[in-house]
Motif scaffolding. Sequence first.
Motif, PDB file in Angstrom:
ATOM      1  N   GLY A 125       0.805  -1.209   0.000  1.00 41.71           N
ATOM      2  CA  GLY A 125       0.000   0.000   0.000  1.00 41.71           C
ATOM      3  C   GLY A 125       0.838   1.258   0.000  1.00 41.71           C
ATOM      4  O   GLY A 125       0.386   2.313  -0.459  1.00 41.71           O
ATOM      5  N   THR A 126       2.055   1.167   0.511  1.00 47.34           N
ATOM      6  CA  THR A 126       2.943   2.327   0.552  1.00 47.34           C
ATOM      7  C   THR A 126       3.690   2.527  -0.755  1.00 47.34           C
ATOM      8  O   THR A 126       3.713   3.636  -1.321  1.00 47.34           O
ATOM      9  CB  THR A 126       3.961   2.172   1.695  1.00 47.34           C
ATOM     10  N   PHE A 127       4.296   1.452  -1.270  1.00 45.00           N
ATOM     11  CA  PHE A 127       5.227   1.611  -2.377  1.00 45.00           C
ATOM     12  C   PHE A 127       4.596   1.444  -3.759  1.00 45.00           C
ATOM     13  O   PHE A 127       5.030   2.104  -4.711  1.00 45.00           O
ATOM     14  CB  PHE A 127       6.401   0.635  -2.209  1.00 45.00           C
ATOM     15  N   VAL A 128       3.601   0.589  -3.897  1.00 42.41           N
ATOM     16  CA  VAL A 128       3.005   0.395  -5.227  1.00 42.41           C
ATOM     17  C   VAL A 128       2.405   1.687  -5.768  1.00 42.41           C
ATOM     18  O   VAL A 128       2.701   2.080  -6.907  1.00 42.41           O
ATOM     19  CB  VAL A 128       1.968  -0.749  -5.196  1.00 42.41           C
ATOM     20  N   PRO A 129       1.559   2.411  -5.010  1.00 40.84           N
ATOM     21  CA  PRO A 129       1.039   3.671  -5.553  1.00 40.84           C
ATOM     22  C   PRO A 129       2.133   4.698  -5.833  1.00 40.84           C
ATOM     23  O   PRO A 129       2.050   5.459  -6.796  1.00 40.84           O
ATOM     24  CB  PRO A 129       0.087   4.165  -4.456  1.00 40.84           C
ATOM     25  N   THR A 130       3.167   4.713  -4.976  1.00 43.63           N
ATOM     26  CA  THR A 130       4.258   5.669  -5.186  1.00 43.63           C
ATOM     27  C   THR A 130       4.986   5.383  -6.489  1.00 43.63           C
ATOM     28  O   THR A 130       5.250   6.300  -7.295  1.00 43.63           O
ATOM     29  CB  THR A 130       5.257   5.594  -4.012  1.00 43.63           C
ATOM     30  N   VAL A 131       5.306   4.118  -6.727  1.00 47.67           N
ATOM     31  CA  VAL A 131       5.997   3.742  -7.966  1.00 47.67           C
ATOM     32  C   VAL A 131       5.113   4.008  -9.176  1.00 47.67           C
ATOM     33  O   VAL A 131       5.569   4.549 -10.204  1.00 47.67           O
ATOM     34  CB  VAL A 131       6.413   2.258  -7.911  1.00 47.67           C
ATOM     35  N   ILE A 132       3.837   3.647  -9.068  1.00 46.52           N
ATOM     36  CA  ILE A 132       2.920   3.867 -10.196  1.00 46.52           C
ATOM     37  C   ILE A 132       2.768   5.353 -10.479  1.00 46.52           C
ATOM     38  O   ILE A 132       2.706   5.772 -11.644  1.00 46.52           O
ATOM     39  CB  ILE A 132       1.555   3.220  -9.894  1.00 46.52           C
ATOM     40  N   LEU A 133       2.743   6.180  -9.425  1.00 53.78           N
ATOM     41  CA  LEU A 133       2.640   7.627  -9.627  1.00 53.78           C
ATOM     42  C   LEU A 133       3.883   8.172 -10.311  1.00 53.78           C
ATOM     43  O   LEU A 133       3.798   9.071 -11.152  1.00 53.78           O
ATOM     44  CB  LEU A 133       2.426   8.320  -8.280  1.00 53.78           C
ATOM     45  N   LEU A 134       5.044   7.609  -9.971  1.00 49.56           N
ATOM     46  CA  LEU A 134       6.282   8.044 -10.626  1.00 49.56           C
ATOM     47  C   LEU A 134       6.314   7.630 -12.091  1.00 49.56           C
ATOM     48  O   LEU A 134       6.827   8.358 -12.948  1.00 49.56           O
ATOM     49  CB  LEU A 134       7.491   7.454  -9.895  1.00 49.56           C
ATOM     50  N   ILE A 135       5.752   6.458 -12.393  1.00 54.40           N
ATOM     51  CA  ILE A 135       5.758   5.964 -13.774  1.00 54.40           C
ATOM     52  C   ILE A 135       4.683   6.634 -14.610  1.00 54.40           C
ATOM     53  O   ILE A 135       4.947   7.144 -15.713  1.00 54.40           O
ATOM     54  CB  ILE A 135       5.557   4.428 -13.793  1.00 54.40           C
ATOM     55  N   GLY A 136       3.462   6.628 -14.099  1.00 54.56           N
ATOM     56  CA  GLY A 136       2.340   7.134 -14.876  1.00 54.56           C
ATOM     57  C   GLY A 136       2.100   8.613 -14.754  1.00 54.56           C
ATOM     58  O   GLY A 136       1.400   9.201 -15.588  1.00 54.56           O
ATOM     59  N   ARG A 137       2.615   9.237 -13.682  1.00 56.44           N
ATOM     60  CA  ARG A 137       2.478  10.665 -13.425  1.00 56.44           C
ATOM     61  C   ARG A 137       1.055  11.099 -13.098  1.00 56.44           C
ATOM     62  O   ARG A 137       0.845  12.168 -12.536  1.00 56.44           O
ATOM     63  CB  ARG A 137       2.969  11.492 -14.642  1.00 56.44           C
ATOM     64  N   ASP A 138       0.065  10.308 -13.449  1.00 57.01           N
ATOM     65  CA  ASP A 138      -1.331  10.676 -13.261  1.00 57.01           C
ATOM     66  C   ASP A 138      -2.089   9.454 -12.740  1.00 57.01           C
ATOM     67  O   ASP A 138      -2.029   8.383 -13.361  1.00 57.01           O
ATOM     68  CB  ASP A 138      -1.930  11.151 -14.587  1.00 57.01           C
ATOM     69  N   PRO A 139      -2.807   9.586 -11.606  1.00 55.29           N
ATOM     70  CA  PRO A 139      -3.556   8.445 -11.087  1.00 55.29           C
ATOM     71  C   PRO A 139      -4.580   7.875 -12.063  1.00 55.29           C
ATOM     72  O   PRO A 139      -4.955   6.706 -11.940  1.00 55.29           O
ATOM     73  CB  PRO A 139      -4.254   9.024  -9.848  1.00 55.29           C
ATOM     74  N   ALA A 140      -5.029   8.694 -13.020  1.00 56.91           N
ATOM     75  CA  ALA A 140      -6.058   8.250 -13.966  1.00 56.91           C
ATOM     76  C   ALA A 140      -5.497   7.938 -15.343  1.00 56.91           C
ATOM     77  O   ALA A 140      -6.242   7.884 -16.317  1.00 56.91           O
ATOM     78  CB  ALA A 140      -7.158   9.309 -14.075  1.00 56.91           C
ATOM     79  N   SER A 141      -4.197   7.703 -15.433  1.00 60.61           N
ATOM     80  CA  SER A 141      -3.587   7.461 -16.741  1.00 60.61           C
ATOM     81  C   SER A 141      -3.702   5.999 -17.158  1.00 60.61           C
ATOM     82  O   SER A 141      -3.914   5.111 -16.328  1.00 60.61           O
ATOM     83  CB  SER A 141      -2.105   7.852 -16.716  1.00 60.61           C
ATOM     84  N   SER A 142      -3.539   5.763 -18.441  1.00 58.44           N
ATOM     85  CA  SER A 142      -3.558   4.407 -18.977  1.00 58.44           C
ATOM     86  C   SER A 142      -2.445   3.561 -18.357  1.00 58.44           C
ATOM     87  O   SER A 142      -2.647   2.388 -18.031  1.00 58.44           O
ATOM     88  CB  SER A 142      -3.396   4.445 -20.495  1.00 58.44           C
ATOM     89  N   THR A 143      -1.279   4.164 -18.163  1.00 63.30           N
ATOM     90  CA  THR A 143      -0.141   3.449 -17.579  1.00 63.30           C
ATOM     91  C   THR A 143      -0.462   2.953 -16.177  1.00 63.30           C
ATOM     92  O   THR A 143      -0.108   1.831 -15.798  1.00 63.30           O
ATOM     93  CB  THR A 143       1.092   4.365 -17.533  1.00 63.30           C
ATOM     94  N   THR A 144      -1.145   3.786 -15.391  1.00 64.30           N
ATOM     95  CA  THR A 144      -1.521   3.401 -14.033  1.00 64.30           C
ATOM     96  C   THR A 144      -2.321   2.108 -14.031  1.00 64.30           C
ATOM     97  O   THR A 144      -2.048   1.179 -13.263  1.00 64.30           O
ATOM     98  CB  THR A 144      -2.341   4.517 -13.368  1.00 64.30           C
ATOM     99  N   PHE A 145      -3.303   2.011 -14.913  1.00 67.06           N
ATOM    100  CA  PHE A 145      -4.175   0.840 -14.933  1.00 67.06           C
ATOM    101  C   PHE A 145      -3.487  -0.383 -15.530  1.00 67.06           C
ATOM    102  O   PHE A 145      -3.712  -1.510 -15.082  1.00 67.06           O
ATOM    103  CB  PHE A 145      -5.460   1.159 -15.704  1.00 67.06           C
ATOM    104  N   LEU A 146      -2.642  -0.188 -16.524  1.00 75.44           N
ATOM    105  CA  LEU A 146      -1.951  -1.324 -17.134  1.00 75.44           C
ATOM    106  C   LEU A 146      -0.930  -1.936 -16.177  1.00 75.44           C
ATOM    107  O   LEU A 146      -0.803  -3.161 -16.091  1.00 75.44           O
ATOM    108  CB  LEU A 146      -1.283  -0.886 -18.439  1.00 75.44           C
ATOM    109  N   VAL A 147      -0.192  -1.089 -15.463  1.00 71.38           N
ATOM    110  CA  VAL A 147       0.772  -1.600 -14.492  1.00 71.38           C
ATOM    111  C   VAL A 147       0.030  -2.331 -13.362  1.00 71.38           C
ATOM    112  O   VAL A 147       0.443  -3.406 -12.917  1.00 71.38           O
ATOM    113  CB  VAL A 147       1.636  -0.465 -13.923  1.00 71.38           C
TER     114      VAL A 147
END
Length: 381
Positions: free
Chosen positions: A334-356
């Motif tokens: 819960g701590t690191f997955v959202p942080t990493v996804i935010l760094l990769i996708g930059r946007d919580p609602a991005s396509s990258t966020t959902f694919l990862v």
Amino acid sequence: MTARTRRARAGLFTAFAGLGVTAAFVPAVLPSTERAMATDLSAAVPALFGGLLIGVLSSGPLLVRRPPRTTLMLGSALQAVAIIAASVADAPAVFIAAAAVAGFGFGLVEASGSVAAKSVAAGSATGLLSALLGTVAACAAVTPLLVAVGSGTRPLLGILAIVPLLALAMLAGPAAPISPAETPAHRDVRGLLTLLPFAVALPLYVGVETVLSGWSAVIPERILAVDPGLAALGTSAFWTLMAVGRFSAAGLRRLFISPIVILVSATGAAAVLMATAGILVESAPGVALGALAAVVVLLAPSYGLILGLALDHLDPARSAAVTGALVACGAVGGTFVPTVILLIGRDPASSTTFLVSAGLCALIPVLMLVAARSPRRASVR
């Protein structure tokens, strides 16, 4: 069941109701607070779960020396203070710090509550944990409705602190004594080796759930460009769907359907739908949100089933010693997955966020199939 035992169980359920308020409050109030401060506060979600991780890890020494009720009371008090602080915060740093404190209190209650549930459960802890987590979902579903109503007067939302304060009051009264056999022993990390599939599946699941819950108001706001007050209902919708998924799974369990079957089929389907949402989020946002709604229902029972199955694999005399470590594994995700996804996708609602997230979710059924092959009663001595 004695009056003290009933009061202790009622206090436990009230403490988990406080978890529901905390889990939904920070994500639901995020859009209106961002608008009031004219800044991006997405970091509050990783801060919430970072505090949760610290709380879970801190619970170990407390549970070794004190009964679970002490830690439950401390965690409930911290959540109450954090909710009030977040409601009146007028600076980003104050709001993010309040989110971290709320997470810290959440972690203390989650870990100690899981230990208490195992100690008072008759047989498998899966049933009581499912009921407690259902309480979390129900309260979390109602909280954003109150946030939406009071979004124009944010300081008044501090009244939600009454739920953890009520838990504190109930737990402070007379309670059933805890026998030495129920007191948690020191955790043996080597015992987790036999539970490795569960220890890996928990952070993956919690990480994916955190993406959906932590940004449950932000995602519809950014995809559909709706008003922040209306977007807060996204958090209510999330927790309503969680309640539907958890109680549906409870019904399936009463039909004697194996929890492994439920986990493998539900998480596998959720991974496919999450990937679908990632592909369609830009071209068909409405369809993408519908797919995400189905994902929430499918993933909802996973935490209780994974944790309950892990506890069922343990020697009952030692299960409390490992519960905190298992919960900590989930908090790491819960701590690191959202942080990493935010760094990769930059946007919580991005396509990258959902694919990862879909890729991480796809690993869970594989781990559960591996877990199904492991011995059922592992000793952690």
